[in-house]
Design a protein around this motif. Sequence first.
Motif, PDB file in Angstrom:
ATOM      1  N   GLY A  14      -2.843  -5.658  -8.957  1.00 40.86           N
ATOM      2  CA  GLY A  14      -2.484  -4.907 -10.156  1.00 40.86           C
ATOM      3  C   GLY A  14      -1.051  -4.410 -10.106  1.00 40.86           C
ATOM      4  N   ILE A  15      -0.615  -3.942  -8.921  1.00 36.43           N
ATOM      5  CA  ILE A  15       0.750  -3.470  -8.748  1.00 36.43           C
ATOM      6  C   ILE A  15       1.726  -4.637  -8.893  1.00 36.43           C
ATOM      7  N   ALA A  16       1.360  -5.793  -8.322  1.00 35.97           N
ATOM      8  CA  ALA A  16       2.210  -6.986  -8.406  1.00 35.97           C
ATOM      9  C   ALA A  16       2.400  -7.392  -9.858  1.00 35.97           C
ATOM     10  N   SER A  17       1.334  -7.369 -10.636  1.00 33.46           N
ATOM     11  CA  SER A  17       1.413  -7.733 -12.053  1.00 33.46           C
ATOM     12  C   SER A  17       2.274  -6.745 -12.821  1.00 33.46           C
ATOM     13  N   ARG A  18       2.128  -5.464 -12.507  1.00 33.35           N
ATOM     14  CA  ARG A  18       2.876  -4.418 -13.209  1.00 33.35           C
ATOM     15  C   ARG A  18       4.382  -4.567 -13.003  1.00 33.35           C
ATOM     16  N   TYR A  19       4.772  -4.944 -11.780  1.00 32.83           N
ATOM     17  CA  TYR A  19       6.194  -5.027 -11.457  1.00 32.83           C
ATOM     18  C   TYR A  19       6.717  -6.462 -11.436  1.00 32.83           C
ATOM     19  N   LYS A  20       5.930  -7.378 -12.018  1.00 26.74           N
ATOM     20  CA  LYS A  20       6.353  -8.778 -12.168  1.00 26.74           C
ATOM     21  C   LYS A  20       6.765  -9.414 -10.840  1.00 26.74           C
ATOM     22  N   THR A  21       5.916  -9.228  -9.844  1.00 29.02           N
ATOM     23  CA  THR A  21       6.124  -9.870  -8.560  1.00 29.02           C
ATOM     24  C   THR A  21       4.792 -10.472  -8.129  1.00 29.02           C
ATOM     25  N   ALA A  34       4.664 -11.570  -2.094  1.00 31.54           N
ATOM     26  CA  ALA A  34       5.969 -10.921  -1.968  1.00 31.54           C
ATOM     27  C   ALA A  34       5.811  -9.468  -1.555  1.00 31.54           C
ATOM     28  N   LEU A  35       4.796  -8.790  -2.105  1.00 34.37           N
ATOM     29  CA  LEU A  35       4.554  -7.400  -1.741  1.00 34.37           C
ATOM     30  C   LEU A  35       4.185  -7.275  -0.266  1.00 34.37           C
ATOM     31  N   MET A  36       3.372  -8.185   0.224  1.00 38.34           N
ATOM     32  CA  MET A  36       2.961  -8.124   1.624  1.00 38.34           C
ATOM     33  C   MET A  36       4.137  -8.411   2.557  1.00 38.34           C
ATOM     34  N   LYS A  37       5.024  -9.319   2.154  1.00 36.60           N
ATOM     35  CA  LYS A  37       6.191  -9.610   2.983  1.00 36.60           C
ATOM     36  C   LYS A  37       7.156  -8.438   2.987  1.00 36.60           C
ATOM     37  N   ALA A  38       7.226  -7.720   1.861  1.00 37.83           N
ATOM     38  CA  ALA A  38       8.108  -6.564   1.772  1.00 37.83           C
ATOM     39  C   ALA A  38       7.499  -5.327   2.434  1.00 37.83           C
ATOM     40  N   ASN A  39       6.210  -5.395   2.724  1.00 33.68           N
ATOM     41  CA  ASN A  39       5.497  -4.275   3.339  1.00 33.68           C
ATOM     42  C   ASN A  39       4.654  -4.786   4.505  1.00 33.68           C
ATOM     43  N   PRO A  40       5.307  -5.127   5.622  1.00 30.37           N
ATOM     44  CA  PRO A  40       4.591  -5.732   6.752  1.00 30.37           C
ATOM     45  C   PRO A  40       3.498  -4.860   7.344  1.00 30.37           C
ATOM     46  N   GLN A  41       3.486  -3.574   6.987  1.00 28.78           N
ATOM     47  CA  GLN A  41       2.421  -2.697   7.477  1.00 28.78           C
ATOM     48  C   GLN A  41       1.071  -3.026   6.849  1.00 28.78           C
ATOM     49  N   ASN A  94      -6.524  -6.491   0.507  1.00 25.94           N
ATOM     50  CA  ASN A  94      -7.594  -5.740  -0.149  1.00 25.94           C
ATOM     51  C   ASN A  94      -7.702  -4.312   0.353  1.00 25.94           C
ATOM     52  N   LYS A  95      -6.817  -3.937   1.282  1.00 23.68           N
ATOM     53  CA  LYS A  95      -6.896  -2.587   1.844  1.00 23.68           C
ATOM     54  C   LYS A  95      -5.550  -1.893   1.725  1.00 23.68           C
ATOM     55  N   ILE A  96      -5.402  -1.099   0.670  1.00 19.76           N
ATOM     56  CA  ILE A  96      -4.237  -0.234   0.528  1.00 19.76           C
ATOM     57  C   ILE A  96      -4.759   1.174   0.287  1.00 19.76           C
ATOM     58  N   TYR A  97      -3.945   2.172   0.602  1.00 19.29           N
ATOM     59  CA  TYR A  97      -4.441   3.533   0.616  1.00 19.29           C
ATOM     60  C   TYR A  97      -3.614   4.457  -0.269  1.00 19.29           C
ATOM     61  N   ALA A  98      -4.319   5.250  -1.094  1.00 20.99           N
ATOM     62  CA  ALA A  98      -3.667   6.197  -1.993  1.00 20.99           C
ATOM     63  C   ALA A  98      -2.805   7.161  -1.190  1.00 20.99           C
ATOM     64  N   GLY A  99      -1.592   7.433  -1.733  1.00 26.20           N
ATOM     65  CA  GLY A  99      -0.681   8.357  -1.081  1.00 26.20           C
ATOM     66  C   GLY A  99       0.374   7.672  -0.229  1.00 26.20           C
ATOM     67  N   LYS A 100       0.131   6.417   0.142  1.00 27.72           N
ATOM     68  CA  LYS A 100       1.099   5.674   0.938  1.00 27.72           C
ATOM     69  C   LYS A 100       2.193   5.102   0.026  1.00 27.72           C
ATOM     70  N   SER A 101       3.373   4.927   0.587  1.00 27.22           N
ATOM     71  CA  SER A 101       4.494   4.367  -0.179  1.00 27.22           C
ATOM     72  C   SER A 101       4.536   2.858  -0.027  1.00 27.22           C
ATOM     73  N   LEU A 102       4.867   2.200  -1.111  1.00 21.73           N
ATOM     74  CA  LEU A 102       4.930   0.745  -1.143  1.00 21.73           C
ATOM     75  C   LEU A 102       6.324   0.324  -1.580  1.00 21.73           C
ATOM     76  N   ASN A 103       6.941  -0.583  -0.852  1.00 19.70           N
ATOM     77  CA  ASN A 103       8.257  -1.099  -1.233  1.00 19.70           C
ATOM     78  C   ASN A 103       8.071  -2.216  -2.246  1.00 19.70           C
ATOM     79  N   ILE A 104       8.670  -2.058  -3.430  1.00 18.75           N
ATOM     80  CA  ILE A 104       8.599  -3.091  -4.465  1.00 18.75           C
ATOM     81  C   ILE A 104       9.842  -3.961  -4.325  1.00 18.75           C
ATOM     82  N   PRO A 105       9.705  -5.218  -3.925  1.00 18.43           N
ATOM     83  CA  PRO A 105      10.868  -6.055  -3.624  1.00 18.43           C
ATOM     84  C   PRO A 105      11.720  -6.413  -4.829  1.00 18.43           C
ATOM     85  N   GLY A 106      12.909  -5.821  -4.887  1.00 17.67           N
ATOM     86  CA  GLY A 106      13.897  -6.201  -5.904  1.00 17.67           C
ATOM     87  C   GLY A 106      13.445  -6.042  -7.336  1.00 17.67           C
ATOM     88  N   SER A 107      12.440  -5.171  -7.580  1.00 19.29           N
ATOM     89  CA  SER A 107      11.870  -5.116  -8.922  1.00 19.29           C
ATOM     90  C   SER A 107      12.867  -4.661  -9.977  1.00 19.29           C
TER      91      SER A 107
END
Length: 233
Positions: A13-20, A24-31, A36-49
């Motif tokens: 859903g985040i990928a669709s929202r930011y047109k990525t 790409a999101l997983m490569k930009a966020n190696p953590q 299928n497992k992301i956690y509320a409150g954590k920061s996510l790097n949006i690559p070049g959005s």
Amino acid sequence: MSYRIKSGDTLSGIASRYKTSVSALMKANPQIKDANKIYAGKSLNIPGSRDSFDHGPTRPGGNRPTGGGRPTGGAQGPAPTGGTPSRGPGGSPFDIARSHLGKNAGSLKLEKNGVGAEMEDWVPNNVNCANFVSGVLEQAGQIKNSQHHNAVVGLAANLDKDPNFKRVPLSQAKPGDVVSMKTPGGHHVVLFAGWKNGKPEFIGSNNVNRDGSQRISMTQMNYPIMSIHQYRG
């Protein structure tokens, strides 16, 4: 760009929202080890959005931005008129960038040698500006691979931390200096290319193709400059 994950968010859903893409999101966020497992409150790097050279009004019969100007120069482009280009152990970033004028960023980043080998393949073809500039600086030996960043603000932050770089005003800029700009849609980063008719020119990966993808070109731009980093190593 950094995004704080909210309850109910999914990576797709985040990928669709930011047109990525999820990849790409997983490569930009190696953590993130499981899409299928992301956690509320954590920061996510949006690559070049939001790192882009936005199109202004188009000219009749064309699809080039009036704010950015028309690309100039041939395979090598004109010589700089802004003083001696900055140099690193591997050469001048300006000369390295100029040698790629006219190439599509999407093709360049697939090359196995030179700047293309330093660029990251997964970056979308309409937001390669920081990817390209980082690759050029790496080839010139002015930054290390660990300083490569695909976001404008991220690259600027890395250069701020590097004692070999110093912020300078436009009046002191030399060809090859890193210029970060604020655009209506986000940010853009290019290299200073000298002066033409009393106005500054810049070389970088710009959205000048009809489909919105980027090509290495030399242009005059009227966007506010956020910072100019000059190599002093």
